[in-house]
Write an enzyme that holds these catalytic residues in place. Sequence first.
Site: not given
Length: 263
Positions: A147, A177-179
């Site tokens: 983030y 990957a958390k975007v």
Amino acid sequence: MRPIDDSPIVRDGKVLILAMDHGLEHGPVDFEPVPETIDPSTVFDVGTHDAVTAMAVQKGVAEAYYPSYEDDVNLLMKLNGTSNLWMGEPDSAVNCSVDYAVEECGADALGFTLYGGSNNEIEMAEEFRKAQEDARKHDVPMVMWSYPRGQGLKNDRDPETIAYAARQALELGADVAKVKYPGSPENMEWAVDAAGKVKVVMSGGSKTDDYAFLKQVEGCIAAGGKGLAVGRNVWQRENPREILDALEAVIYEGASAEEALDR
Ligand code: FBP
């Protein structure tokens, strides 16, 4: 190293993480729309839905509630996190070690927030380095909440910024990957390309209507995204299982938002 696709948090190459770290990150205010969700058991019950591949929580919640759910839910331990009471430049305290998460709490996966662009990015990346190497020793996957935010950043959803966030996850050794969703499938595709072999999943965000939300998820999957890490858009609904049924269709079966809602 075990291939990520063999991890229990992956189903048919895809991931659906149900996040419930909001009590720390945002405060109890996020539970007000559906007051029963103030009780973590209510959200753990939702996490037993087949579509959910892991639940992301902080250490205290894991210690107190996960023992009742370990047969039905995979645990993704969030290793760092900060309250909304913190008013400084974005930062996240390391609240749990990898050893404690895996050996004492039974974590199947680990989560770590990186605020790229923050004045604290250097320290956060160094902390991530230790967590990532420890995760490798235990052979559990590492999910990066990537983030970008902080003083230098004007728009944290700018497509180039999101692609950079996805790339940071690859460069630093994350598995997922958390975007934030960058607004269109084309923009998401650029982020997916930038992440290489890292699975890119979109962040759920604040609650929207069913169609708008599912349309974004559909766009994410069409762009090569591998799923979703979501909190409010599931458990702030009166019937969270219904939206999980629809998400199951979109994420694992390739249904469109319209098809998923018609079922
Ligand atoms: P939501 O789907 O509710 O946005 O949850 C995903 C998440 O990453 C949570 O894990 C976290 O608590 C929250 O969003 C942080 O949101 P932000 O930092 O944007 O306020």
